[in-house]
Design an enzyme around this catalytic site. Structure first.
Site, PDB file in Angstrom:
ATOM      1  N   GLN A   1     -12.808  10.064  -5.695  1.00  0.00           N
ATOM      2  CA  GLN A   1     -13.029   8.696  -6.295  1.00  0.00           C
ATOM      3  C   GLN A   1     -14.419   8.472  -6.055  1.00  0.00           C
ATOM      4  OE1 GLN A   1     -11.384   5.123  -4.608  1.00  0.00           O
ATOM      5  NE2 GLN A   1     -10.295   4.843  -6.621  1.00  0.00           N
TER       6      GLN A   1
ATOM      7  N   GLY B   1       0.426   5.707  -1.121  1.00  0.00           N
ATOM      8  CA  GLY B   1      -0.752   5.296  -0.207  1.00  0.00           C
ATOM      9  C   GLY B   1      -0.168   5.258   1.289  1.00  0.00           C
ATOM     10  N   ARG B   2       0.180   4.222   1.604  1.00  0.00           N
ATOM     11  CA  ARG B   2       0.542   3.788   3.011  1.00  0.00           C
ATOM     12  C   ARG B   2       1.623   4.766   3.508  1.00  0.00           C
ATOM     13  NH1 ARG B   2       1.027  -2.578   2.459  1.00  0.00           N
ATOM     14  NH2 ARG B   2       1.434  -1.663   0.463  1.00  0.00           N
TER      15      ARG B   2
ATOM     16  N   TYR C   1     -14.630  -3.943  -7.226  1.00  0.00           N
ATOM     17  CA  TYR C   1     -15.938  -3.407  -7.176  1.00  0.00           C
ATOM     18  C   TYR C   1     -16.804  -3.548  -8.362  1.00  0.00           C
ATOM     19  CZ  TYR C   1     -13.443  -2.576  -2.717  1.00  0.00           C
ATOM     20  OH  TYR C   1     -12.710  -2.630  -1.410  1.00  0.00           O
TER      21      TYR C   1
ATOM     22  N   ARG D   1      -9.386   4.100 -12.579  1.00  0.00           N
ATOM     23  CA  ARG D   1      -8.673   3.223 -12.019  1.00  0.00           C
ATOM     24  C   ARG D   1      -9.002   1.929 -12.426  1.00  0.00           C
ATOM     25  NH1 ARG D   1      -6.297   2.017  -5.889  1.00  0.00           N
ATOM     26  NH2 ARG D   1      -4.362   2.823  -6.517  1.00  0.00           N
TER      27      ARG D   1
HETATM   28  C1  FMN Z   1      -6.205   2.106   4.265  1.00  0.00           C
HETATM   29  C2  FMN Z   1      -6.225   1.900   2.817  1.00  0.00           C
HETATM   30  C3  FMN Z   1      -7.548   2.136   2.146  1.00  0.00           C
HETATM   31  C4  FMN Z   1      -7.608   2.019   0.843  1.00  0.00           C
HETATM   32  N1  FMN Z   1      -8.486   2.441   0.177  1.00  0.00           N
HETATM   33  C5  FMN Z   1      -8.775   2.575  -1.146  1.00  0.00           C
HETATM   34  C6  FMN Z   1      -9.836   3.089  -1.800  1.00  0.00           C
HETATM   35  O1  FMN Z   1     -10.762   3.842  -1.154  1.00  0.00           O
HETATM   36  N2  FMN Z   1      -9.901   3.183  -3.297  1.00  0.00           N
HETATM   37  C7  FMN Z   1      -8.872   2.489  -3.954  1.00  0.00           C
HETATM   38  O2  FMN Z   1      -8.888   2.597  -5.147  1.00  0.00           O
HETATM   39  N3  FMN Z   1      -7.808   1.733  -3.346  1.00  0.00           N
HETATM   40  C8  FMN Z   1      -7.738   1.892  -1.880  1.00  0.00           C
HETATM   41  N4  FMN Z   1      -6.784   1.447  -1.260  1.00  0.00           N
HETATM   42  C9  FMN Z   1      -5.388   0.953  -2.074  1.00  0.00           C
HETATM   43  C10 FMN Z   1      -4.383   1.922  -2.421  1.00  0.00           C
HETATM   44  O3  FMN Z   1      -4.848   2.903  -3.168  1.00  0.00           O
HETATM   45  C11 FMN Z   1      -3.211   1.411  -2.866  1.00  0.00           C
HETATM   46  O4  FMN Z   1      -3.600   1.124  -4.268  1.00  0.00           O
HETATM   47  C12 FMN Z   1      -2.588   0.289  -2.087  1.00  0.00           C
HETATM   48  O5  FMN Z   1      -2.512   0.684  -0.914  1.00  0.00           O
HETATM   49  C13 FMN Z   1      -1.021   0.162  -2.495  1.00  0.00           C
HETATM   50  O6  FMN Z   1      -0.360   1.425  -2.356  1.00  0.00           O
HETATM   51  P1  FMN Z   1       0.544   1.546  -1.266  1.00  0.00           P
HETATM   52  O7  FMN Z   1       1.636   0.420  -1.047  1.00  0.00           O
HETATM   53  O8  FMN Z   1       1.343   2.853  -1.932  1.00  0.00           O
HETATM   54  O9  FMN Z   1      -0.148   1.774   0.058  1.00  0.00           O
HETATM   55  C14 FMN Z   1      -6.422   1.486   0.138  1.00  0.00           C
HETATM   56  C15 FMN Z   1      -5.454   1.147   0.457  1.00  0.00           C
HETATM   57  C16 FMN Z   1      -5.173   1.328   2.071  1.00  0.00           C
HETATM   58  C17 FMN Z   1      -3.747   1.068   2.740  1.00  0.00           C
END
Ligand code: FMN
Length: 374
Positions: free
Chosen positions: A104, A320-321, A176, A228
């Site tokens: 990314q 993600g999480r 961003y 994205r």
């Molecule tokens: C620890 C953490 C770091 C994240 N860092 C990024 C990132 O570097 N780039 C990005 O586009 N989204 C980032 N996100 C957003 C996730 O990609 C995702 O869209 C969001 O957590 C919702 O999905 P989830 O409920 O499955 O976690 C981050 C989320 C978390 C929890």
């Protein structure tokens, strides 16, 4: 495997020709764990490898394309050729486990903490601080600097190719720099980079074109290019669903491998800009149809959560999480053990989950961010 989950395990060939073995993607997640010089740490490489055995594709944490784009403490760099061996280590850690590795690429713009960027000088489309109080007033980028950042996205793509990634994801989401140029909140320019919505699209689309050009010149085989975006902004002025449709239509012309709709809640509904209260992802999927594959994401934890999300017709679901909480999610579904999936973080399992310290500390000290942390 319970046969109802079989659609999640169908392989897919992206428009570029890259094939993935299933429809589950690891969502990009920053882990705050890289070295101060921008190289990846062993802990971080192991964290990725631990999560790359089941999913079809891993989208990495964001990497900055130039020094004044560094948005997080412990973010890894993609801005210099000397970092290629580090990127290589990162990419192979993922690929050796069987997943495709997508880097990314990112610039934090006005969201960068001043202490992380040269001369503490935060930059953006215009000198408008992010909302929330106490945020630095960014310096407006010059025309020449904007051109240079577009090249930087291209150069980081070249490094990704040289390091062996299977693709790049252009991070145009989450407020961003790329989104800052598209947003009427952060972009108040009156030159070729701002004014009308078409002009606010100039920077994001120039990055897409540059990345495509570099891939055409440097990639020796099929290489994924994804984008994205976040469909709406809460601010006024701010991006509305109606404006997002303009972005989507422009991106469709670019023949990308996928569009990744960044949502905290997969099922969230539009705030404004469209007279339709179906979930945003359904409206977007309907608009896009089969023209480009979509990745949906947001607060999905169980196998049934993911199955239900995929039944909207969205071809890819990112976790993600949940993949931090349970790195064996995909394997458990595949082996008919979906009832064994953990959906809350177990605070005693840092070592078993192979989560690097800085990320673990952030998780356990942020109540409400992860299920299981109150
Ligand atoms: C620890 C953490 C770091 C994240 N860092 C990024 C990132 O570097 N780039 C990005 O586009 N989204 C980032 N996100 C957003 C996730 O990609 C995702 O869209 C969001 O957590 C919702 O999905 P989830 O409920 O499955 O976690 C981050 C989320 C978390 C929890």
């Amino acid at each position: 495997m319970n046969s109802k989950y079989a659609p999640l395990f169908e392989s897919f060939t992206f428009p570029s020709g890259v094939q993935v073995k299933n429809r589950i993607v690891m969502a990009p997640m920053t882990n705050f764990s890289s070295n101060p010089d921008g190289t990846v740490t062993d802990a971080e490489v192991k964290y990725y490898a631990r999560r790359s055995g089941g999913v079809g594709m891993v989208v990495t944490a964001c990497t900055y394309v130039t020094a004044n784009g560094k948005g997080f403490q412990g973010e890894f760099g993609g801005d210099r050729d000397e970092l290629i061996p580090s990127l290589q280590q990162h990419a192979s850690g993922i690929k050796e486990q069987g997943a495709k590795a997508v880097l990314q690429i990112f610039h934090g713009g006005r969201q960068c903490p001043p202490e992380l960027v040269p001369n503490k000088e935060v930059v953006s489309a215009s000198a408008v601080p992010a909302e929330g109080g106490g945020k630095p007033v960014p310096r407006e980028l010059t025309d020449q600097e904007i051109e240079a950042i577009i090249q930087d996205f291209g150069q980081t793509t070249r490094r990704a190719i040289e390091a062996g990634y299977d693709g790049v994801e252009i991070h145009g989401a989450n407020g961003y720099l790329i989104q800052q140029f598209f947003s009427p909140h952060s972009n108040r320019r009156e030159d070729r980079w701002g004014g009308s919505i078409e002009k606010r699209l100039t920077f994001p689309l120039a990055i897409v074109d540059e990345v495509k050009k570099v891939v055409a010149e440097h990639a020796e085989g099929p290489f994924i290019i994804g984008y994205r975006f976040s469909p709406e902004e809460p601010e006024t002025p701010g991006i509305t669903m109606a404006e997002t449709f303009v972005l989507i239509d422009a991106l469709l012309e670019k023949r990308l491998d996928y569009l990744h709709v960044s949502l905290q809640d997969f099922w969230s509904q539009p705030r404004r800009g469209v007279d339709d209260n179906r979930p945003r992802i359904e409206i977007i999927q309907e608009r896009v149809g089969q023209k480009v594959p979509i990745i949906g994401v947001g607060s999905l934890y169980t196998a049934d959560d993911v199955l239900k999300a995929s039944q909207t017709g969205v071809p890819f679901i990112a976790l993600g999480r949940e993949l931090i909480i349970d790195p064996d999610w995909v394997q458990k579904v595949k082996e008919g053990r979906e009832s064994e999936i953990a959906t809350k973080i177990d605070k005693d399992k840092q070592e078993e989950l192979m989560v690097p310290d800085p990320l673990w500390q952030a998780i356990i000290h942020s109540p409400g961010w992860f299920p299981g942390v109150e």
